[in-house]
Design a protein around this motif. Sequence first.
Motif, PDB file in Angstrom:
ATOM      1  N   GLY D 254       0.745  -1.247   0.010  1.00 50.90           N
ATOM      2  CA  GLY D 254      -0.116   0.143  -0.167  1.00 50.90           C
ATOM      3  C   GLY D 254       0.944   1.079  -0.065  1.00 50.90           C
ATOM      4  N   SER D 255       0.484   2.106  -0.754  1.00 45.30           N
ATOM      5  CA  SER D 255       1.289   3.401  -1.100  1.00 45.30           C
ATOM      6  C   SER D 255       0.395   4.625  -0.852  1.00 45.30           C
ATOM      7  N   SER D 256       0.503   5.386   0.248  1.00 48.09           N
ATOM      8  CA  SER D 256       0.033   6.828   0.360  1.00 48.09           C
ATOM      9  C   SER D 256       0.789   7.686   1.339  1.00 48.09           C
ATOM     10  N   GLU D 261      -1.905   5.774   6.558  1.00 47.66           N
ATOM     11  CA  GLU D 261      -2.668   5.515   5.630  1.00 47.66           C
ATOM     12  C   GLU D 261      -2.298   4.222   4.567  1.00 47.66           C
ATOM     13  N   ALA D 262      -0.973   4.478   4.353  1.00 38.93           N
ATOM     14  CA  ALA D 262      -0.263   3.274   3.609  1.00 38.93           C
ATOM     15  C   ALA D 262      -0.416   2.064   4.551  1.00 38.93           C
ATOM     16  N   TYR D 263      -0.404   1.968   5.739  1.00 37.42           N
ATOM     17  CA  TYR D 263      -0.577   0.887   6.579  1.00 37.42           C
ATOM     18  C   TYR D 263      -2.018   0.389   6.411  1.00 37.42           C
ATOM     19  N   LYS D 264      -2.946   1.242   6.483  1.00 39.92           N
ATOM     20  CA  LYS D 264      -4.282   0.733   6.390  1.00 39.92           C
ATOM     21  C   LYS D 264      -4.600   0.152   4.924  1.00 39.92           C
ATOM     22  N   ILE D 265      -4.144   0.939   4.126  1.00 41.65           N
ATOM     23  CA  ILE D 265      -4.612   0.392   2.904  1.00 41.65           C
ATOM     24  C   ILE D 265      -3.953  -1.093   2.538  1.00 41.65           C
ATOM     25  N   THR D 306       5.402   3.663   1.307  1.00 46.39           N
ATOM     26  CA  THR D 306       4.906   2.387   0.877  1.00 46.39           C
ATOM     27  C   THR D 306       5.004   1.364   2.090  1.00 46.39           C
ATOM     28  N   VAL D 307       3.861   0.662   2.486  1.00 47.70           N
ATOM     29  CA  VAL D 307       4.045  -0.177   3.692  1.00 47.70           C
ATOM     30  C   VAL D 307       3.716  -1.683   3.120  1.00 47.70           C
TER      31      VAL D 307
END
Lengths: 318, 318, 318, 318
Positions: D254-256, D261-265, D306-307
Amino acid sequence: MIHRFKPTKYYNTYGPNPPVLHVSPGDTIVTTTVDAGGLDQDGNKITEEMRQTSPDTEYSASNPLTGPFYVDGAEPGDTLTVEIQRITLTRPTAWSANASNFGGLTEEAPGRRLLLNEPLPRTSFEWRLDRENNTATINFPESKVRNPVIPLHPFIGSIGVAPRYGRVEMSLTPGEYGGNMDSPEVCVDSTLHLPVNRKGGLLVFGDIHAAQGDGELSGVALETSAELQLKIGLIKKQIEWPRVVNDDWIMVLGSSRPLMEAYKIAHVAIFEWLVADYGYAKWDALQMLSQVGRCTIANTVDPNYTVVAKFPRKYLPQ
Amino acid sequence: MIHRFKPTKYYNTYGPNPPVLHVSPGDTIVTTTVDAGGLDQDGNKITEEMRQTSPDTEYSASNPLTGPFYVDGAEPGDTLTVEIQRITLTRPTAWSANASNFGGLTEEAPGRRLLLNEPLPRTSFEWRLDRENNTATINFPESKVRNPVIPLHPFIGSIGVAPRYGRVEMSLTPGEYGGNMDSPEVCVDSTLHLPVNRKGGLLVFGDIHAAQGDGELSGVALETSAELQLKIGLIKKQIEWPRVVNDDWIMVLGSSRPLMEAYKIAHVAIFEWLVADYGYAKWDALQMLSQVGRCTIANTVDPNYTVVAKFPRKYLPQ
Amino acid sequence: MIHRFKPTKYYNTYGPNPPVLHVSPGDTIVTTTVDAGGLDQDGNKITEEMRQTSPDTEYSASNPLTGPFYVDGAEPGDTLTVEIQRITLTRPTAWSANASNFGGLTEEAPGRRLLLNEPLPRTSFEWRLDRENNTATINFPESKVRNPVIPLHPFIGSIGVAPRYGRVEMSLTPGEYGGNMDSPEVCVDSTLHLPVNRKGGLLVFGDIHAAQGDGELSGVALETSAELQLKIGLIKKQIEWPRVVNDDWIMVLGSSRPLMEAYKIAHVAIFEWLVADYGYAKWDALQMLSQVGRCTIANTVDPNYTVVAKFPRKYLPQ
Amino acid sequence: MIHRFKPTKYYNTYGPNPPVLHVSPGDTIVTTTVDAGGLDQDGNKITEEMRQTSPDTEYSASNPLTGPFYVDGAEPGDTLTVEIQRITLTRPTAWSANASNFGGLTEEAPGRRLLLNEPLPRTSFEWRLDRENNTATINFPESKVRNPVIPLHPFIGSIGVAPRYGRVEMSLTPGEYGGNMDSPEVCVDSTLHLPVNRKGGLLVFGDIHAAQGDGELSGVALETSAELQLKIGLIKKQIEWPRVVNDDWIMVLGSSRPLMEAYKIAHVAIFEWLVADYGYAKWDALQMLSQVGRCTIANTVDPNYTVVAKFPRKYLPQ
């Protein structure tokens, strides 16, 4: 009943500190505050003996607080109200600064290191107050605008009660109990509501700002001393976050980090207030907030940031 | 010297609570902990009398803590070390749950409302522990994988000292003083370093997790009771944030919110550690961290999130 | 020269789309816009043929944009100015909604899933506009306040140029090129400044809001159609972020996420503007911003949030 | 079928650029990449003629990309798979740096100014690669550890397809389409899955990292050139975010921003994947992720962070 109280000791924590005075709902307190740096009306620093100390730990030195005032009858679950009747500035100057490792455009967490960059240089400013005309001015020898004159808008930077579970780390931090919210809305002709977490509430306050922009960008406002007149009240009803009401607005002050979380706290709370107390159906409340709600950022510099959600009184039922 | 201590009272705050025992650096403590919900080795809940209470306020009930242990000679500015020699699980089960308004994919701030959505349903799980084979299993009647068997990795979820300025709000919160970091790195064969803020340090701990994924996504790990053997030490040197060292890594545990701030805290601190103690020129330290540093997310569910910055010991000078 | 332009096609991206008209600096454009949902002045939806399409990909359908207008002589590095002379609402109604997975108190990232909670129900509202008295009203059958009447404040929700490096993903996103900033400051008697990134600038706009609260909390304002009169200008000078100037304020609109980053962008940019163009020494600029700066939150619902940093013109050199 | 392709042009955007080659699902591509700065296997910089240019705008110069490869039969809504069979480093050195206004411990938004602090000094490093022993070393004349030898772990820093709605601003940005994710998981013996947004997918890649720590803290890894062997596949099924699968893990990238938010995505997406494809009841999926999920931070330096959310294959149904 009016209590005239002259402080001889200042606290640097929000918590179960020994009360200096008992007051009853309906009473008025007239007292003084020193500024965020501990300077009194003569510009003298309060002594070490006048500060909160402990034999086995240390306390933050910033934002010394007058109080605590024990409000008789205040029980956990009640709401304490503080009508701000008068803020009289007691000194012809206010100091300010651009802080070094503190402020919305540099290190975001006071006392912590989040960056590898060199700190900003600390720059200090002395503002002269014209209390008759309600203005302040400064000397900027290196700027094209040499002597801007700005309006005063005195307000209480730090005001709160003992928190729910213990004692708050330092007087720089705002939260559910109020604290260092640095919100210009906490001014004359406004009434602040605070949740009571401990018997007596244990109200403290200080850190008067003679003027401040939204966000308190550099970390420091126009810091000065004052005499305050505050009328205390008690409501047998529970609130979660500090509220301010004046003739035009009802407001909730949410404090947290990141900034968006303070925004959400304040807005969920004002949404729930509209539904619980003013007869708005919940999706109507959200729609109205979206179209007529206003929002200001009180501070982006303290350990928690403070956002104020505002709803116009004219859309409340009469 | 080995102290065998049987707790009869549990605290729910990190702060200046009365110590239950004095120990000296070099001593070992053998004692027990109840789980995050207050269940002991027999699955019985501790009584109200065994909890921290106050006549004029309330305390959070979660994560009851064994201690505080007063370390003789520990002064503010020192570092307390806790070598985790043994964690023996004392119950054949661990409970877990998907929390309702708490967890990384729903309400981010425990006890606060940031969303207008309906809460998640709370779902509860009982894991059976096979302590001989160091595994746990669960029954998922509705899933295709019915009985997954996962490895145990017991660690101390909550461990800390009295904080610098007061008493921390609730035992759910991690910070500079340690606290509810929920970091799997705080396990056997590791040594935790904590900054001493008050005389004696006042070490408390509890909330054993038998296993947990990175981030503790649902808000709850495999919660159980344990017997711990901890060797206490003292270093006459100041640190700012908790550290963990084991045979392979040196680590810093940063706790804050937002998540990126915890990341920055941990990484600035480990950068400064490499420079101060291990002879790295500062831009070389940053370059090495960028190429060989590792990082884990311990929790994204508590009032502060915890990020662990890790640097391999093999790149430290011999 | 006044160009009266009747759009027959609407774009849903900010980028190198073929211009519909060439204009010169000093010219005025009079044209119309459809609302965020593509409804025109008669409440009819624009047809598929009037939309931007592509044989091998799809485009977002929201916020159809009138234009692009090619400004002759505009080169990368210049600044395009848009004086908003008139916004005439062309329909007696505006629609609004509380969005389902979109808005400041629910899913924060349009089109993405960050939560496990069930989405909010979408609720729709039709506001009746009284254009003569400049007000709007709604019917809330379930609320105590049945028919609130709110003031209109029409502004341009989406306006921007082609971005620097390509074509922006969707018309919902604001950034350096302007875009869906949803800022009430982009209204009559204000001039918007936008950085030119491509030859001709390629100005597009739409998404008129008849009224909106700070932050556009529910994700939707009073969405309606309009006729606009815009005077175009060109400054041979580079800016990084959109600016708005009116009689009282100079402003910078920063768009990013998280919210604090939009706040920082806007404030660093206005700080640098005060230093570069108005003769403030840099630490004096920071001090003044801290004491007299104002700040509003334009939106907390789009893929980037928008924060407006404001400085009073009266403190600029004469 | 094996395609041996020698690039003569490099793109700096993810978007509808003209394909250099058509390939079929099942085919293998053998080709080369230049490093993030545009240096080829001989350390020569690619010429201006070899770069993406435009007469009326400019493009970012960083991370030149080989491709685009058009995959016959790939339609919007499909999933492109890229099995990474070989990454052969083609140069005996890799360059690195501590960036000046870019990196997780300084300016967080590339190309933007969020701080008033002076930038960090840029410091450059040349790592020597021992490709036989799969290690790299550096000379640190000022550090106590003079010549650390670190293991190589080559991976593809930038790889993606044309995005859904247009052309992505710059090759520095990761997102749903992949892009500059800087994730060490995109290495040999892994298969990357990317959503197809346009006919043919339009795969591009470059920016090989010979080694990198979690987060790419200083903004730069061990940047070098390589020859890649990639096997292309196509799945007639839609995904929302890039996935990586290898023998041990299934993963979502996930990238944000912000980081959370990257973690949540990534975690919402892997949760939904467990439910949709592997027969987990949804609250069982959340519980398992909470206890056995792992998570790494790929980058905290790019315009989006990115996560990587990881779930062990051993808990998938056989």
